[in-house]
Design a protein around this motif. Structure first.
Motif, PDB file in Angstrom:
ATOM      1  N   ASN A   1     -45.950  47.092  43.184  1.00 43.43           N
ATOM      2  CA  ASN A   1     -45.521  47.165  41.789  1.00 43.43           C
ATOM      3  C   ASN A   1     -44.422  46.151  41.478  1.00 43.43           C
ATOM      4  O   ASN A   1     -44.375  45.615  40.369  1.00 43.43           O
ATOM      5  N   ILE A   2     -43.576  45.870  42.431  1.00 40.30           N
ATOM      6  CA  ILE A   2     -42.567  44.817  42.236  1.00 40.30           C
ATOM      7  C   ILE A   2     -43.272  43.475  42.039  1.00 40.30           C
ATOM      8  O   ILE A   2     -42.961  42.732  41.104  1.00 40.30           O
ATOM      9  N   VAL A   3     -44.220  43.190  42.901  1.00 43.31           N
ATOM     10  CA  VAL A   3     -44.958  41.917  42.811  1.00 43.31           C
ATOM     11  C   VAL A   3     -45.745  41.838  41.509  1.00 43.31           C
ATOM     12  O   VAL A   3     -45.713  40.816  40.816  1.00 43.31           O
ATOM     13  N   GLU A   4     -46.435  42.912  41.169  1.00 43.01           N
ATOM     14  CA  GLU A   4     -47.231  42.894  39.936  1.00 43.01           C
ATOM     15  C   GLU A   4     -46.333  42.741  38.717  1.00 43.01           C
ATOM     16  O   GLU A   4     -46.671  42.018  37.777  1.00 43.01           O
ATOM     17  N   GLY A   5     -45.191  43.406  38.727  1.00 44.20           N
ATOM     18  CA  GLY A   5     -44.258  43.272  37.611  1.00 44.20           C
ATOM     19  C   GLY A   5     -43.755  41.851  37.444  1.00 44.20           C
ATOM     20  O   GLY A   5     -43.595  41.364  36.316  1.00 44.20           O
ATOM     21  N   CYS A   6     -43.511  41.172  38.556  1.00 40.66           N
ATOM     22  CA  CYS A   6     -43.054  39.774  38.497  1.00 40.66           C
ATOM     23  C   CYS A   6     -44.093  38.867  37.831  1.00 40.66           C
ATOM     24  O   CYS A   6     -43.747  37.860  37.222  1.00 40.66           O
ATOM     25  N   ALA A   7     -45.351  39.235  37.967  1.00 36.65           N
ATOM     26  CA  ALA A   7     -46.430  38.411  37.422  1.00 36.65           C
ATOM     27  C   ALA A   7     -46.648  38.646  35.928  1.00 36.65           C
ATOM     28  O   ALA A   7     -47.387  37.895  35.293  1.00 36.65           O
ATOM     29  N   ARG A   8     -46.030  39.658  35.375  1.00 37.52           N
ATOM     30  CA  ARG A   8     -46.209  39.957  33.952  1.00 37.52           C
ATOM     31  C   ARG A   8     -45.391  39.016  33.094  1.00 37.52           C
ATOM     32  O   ARG A   8     -44.354  38.511  33.500  1.00 37.52           O
ATOM     33  N   GLU A   9     -45.862  38.812  31.888  1.00 37.17           N
ATOM     34  CA  GLU A   9     -45.209  37.848  31.002  1.00 37.17           C
ATOM     35  C   GLU A   9     -44.008  38.416  30.257  1.00 37.17           C
ATOM     36  O   GLU A   9     -43.104  37.676  29.897  1.00 37.17           O
ATOM     37  N   SER A  10     -44.001  39.718  30.020  1.00 37.82           N
ATOM     38  CA  SER A  10     -42.899  40.270  29.227  1.00 37.82           C
ATOM     39  C   SER A  10     -41.905  41.016  30.107  1.00 37.82           C
ATOM     40  O   SER A  10     -42.260  41.590  31.148  1.00 37.82           O
ATOM     41  N   LEU A  11     -40.669  41.008  29.666  1.00 28.75           N
ATOM     42  CA  LEU A  11     -39.613  41.726  30.373  1.00 28.75           C
ATOM     43  C   LEU A  11     -39.895  43.227  30.374  1.00 28.75           C
ATOM     44  O   LEU A  11     -39.667  43.907  31.373  1.00 28.75           O
ATOM     45  N   GLY A  12     -40.411  43.731  29.265  1.00 23.02           N
ATOM     46  CA  GLY A  12     -40.739  45.159  29.180  1.00 23.02           C
ATOM     47  C   GLY A  12     -41.743  45.582  30.237  1.00 23.02           C
ATOM     48  O   GLY A  12     -41.604  46.642  30.848  1.00 23.02           O
ATOM     49  N   ASP A  13     -42.770  44.755  30.437  1.00 21.20           N
ATOM     50  CA  ASP A  13     -43.757  45.053  31.471  1.00 21.20           C
ATOM     51  C   ASP A  13     -43.125  45.022  32.849  1.00 21.20           C
ATOM     52  O   ASP A  13     -43.384  45.890  33.685  1.00 21.20           O
ATOM     53  N   TYR A  14     -42.301  44.029  33.093  1.00 22.67           N
ATOM     54  CA  TYR A  14     -41.629  43.914  34.389  1.00 22.67           C
ATOM     55  C   TYR A  14     -40.770  45.155  34.654  1.00 22.67           C
ATOM     56  O   TYR A  14     -40.834  45.748  35.733  1.00 22.67           O
ATOM     57  N   LEU A  15     -40.010  45.577  33.649  1.00 24.71           N
ATOM     58  CA  LEU A  15     -39.167  46.758  33.810  1.00 24.71           C
ATOM     59  C   LEU A  15     -40.001  48.010  34.067  1.00 24.71           C
ATOM     60  O   LEU A  15     -39.617  48.862  34.876  1.00 24.71           O
ATOM     61  N   ARG A  16     -41.136  48.116  33.409  1.00 26.60           N
ATOM     62  CA  ARG A  16     -42.012  49.270  33.618  1.00 26.60           C
ATOM     63  C   ARG A  16     -42.501  49.316  35.068  1.00 26.60           C
ATOM     64  O   ARG A  16     -42.499  50.366  35.704  1.00 26.60           O
ATOM     65  N   PHE A  17     -42.885  48.155  35.595  1.00 28.27           N
ATOM     66  CA  PHE A  17     -43.344  48.116  36.986  1.00 28.27           C
ATOM     67  C   PHE A  17     -42.199  48.375  37.960  1.00 28.27           C
ATOM     68  O   PHE A  17     -42.407  48.981  39.021  1.00 28.27           O
ATOM     69  N   LEU A  18     -40.994  47.951  37.619  1.00 29.05           N
ATOM     70  CA  LEU A  18     -39.842  48.280  38.462  1.00 29.05           C
ATOM     71  C   LEU A  18     -39.577  49.778  38.455  1.00 29.05           C
ATOM     72  O   LEU A  18     -39.200  50.357  39.485  1.00 29.05           O
ATOM     73  N   ASP A  19     -39.781  50.421  37.301  1.00 27.66           N
ATOM     74  CA  ASP A  19     -39.643  51.878  37.229  1.00 27.66           C
ATOM     75  C   ASP A  19     -40.649  52.564  38.148  1.00 27.66           C
ATOM     76  O   ASP A  19     -40.315  53.529  38.844  1.00 27.66           O
ATOM     77  N   ILE A  20     -41.873  52.080  38.143  1.00 22.30           N
ATOM     78  CA  ILE A  20     -42.902  52.652  39.011  1.00 22.30           C
ATOM     79  C   ILE A  20     -42.537  52.434  40.481  1.00 22.30           C
ATOM     80  O   ILE A  20     -42.677  53.340  41.313  1.00 22.30           O
ATOM     81  N   ALA A  21     -42.047  51.242  40.798  1.00 18.63           N
ATOM     82  CA  ALA A  21     -41.636  50.941  42.173  1.00 18.63           C
ATOM     83  C   ALA A  21     -40.495  51.868  42.605  1.00 18.63           C
ATOM     84  O   ALA A  21     -40.488  52.378  43.735  1.00 18.63           O
ATOM     85  N   PHE A  22     -39.555  52.108  41.700  1.00 14.70           N
ATOM     86  CA  PHE A  22     -38.446  53.014  42.008  1.00 14.70           C
ATOM     87  C   PHE A  22     -38.974  54.421  42.275  1.00 14.70           C
ATOM     88  O   PHE A  22     -38.575  55.080  43.244  1.00 14.70           O
ATOM     89  N   SER A  23     -39.893  54.877  41.434  1.00 13.70           N
ATOM     90  CA  SER A  23     -40.475  56.207  41.622  1.00 13.70           C
ATOM     91  C   SER A  23     -41.198  56.309  42.966  1.00 13.70           C
ATOM     92  O   SER A  23     -41.102  57.333  43.658  1.00 13.70           O
TER      93      SER A  23
END
Length: 82
Positions: free
Chosen positions: A15-37
């Protein structure tokens, strides 16, 4: 339990890697939230494995300490990006 623990650990990193590949900051933050969970899930599963005596107390503490560090790093990264 072993399978679920592996899935949670892999989920955190992917999820960290996938979030990095997203274009928007919001998407990246969402994937970081999932990674944290997922990291918190790892911590719980390691605790459970310890209570069930699948891991020694030393092993459980060691892995939990590492996972806590990862969770803390993810929180810090999320805060710095908001």
């Amino acid at each position: 339990l072993q399978s679920q623990l592996r899935r949670a650990a892999v989920s955190a990193s992917t999820n960290i890697v996938e979030g990095c590949a997203r274009e928007s900051l919001g998407d990246y933050l969402r994937f970081l939230d999932i990674a944290f969970s997922s990291t918190r899930e790892v911590i719980y599963l390691v605790s459970l494995a310890g209570r069930l005596s699948y891991l020694s107390e030393t092993e459980s503490r060691s892995v939990t300490k590492l996972a806590d560090r990862v969770a803390g790093a993810l929180l810090s990264l999320r805060r710095s990006l908001r």
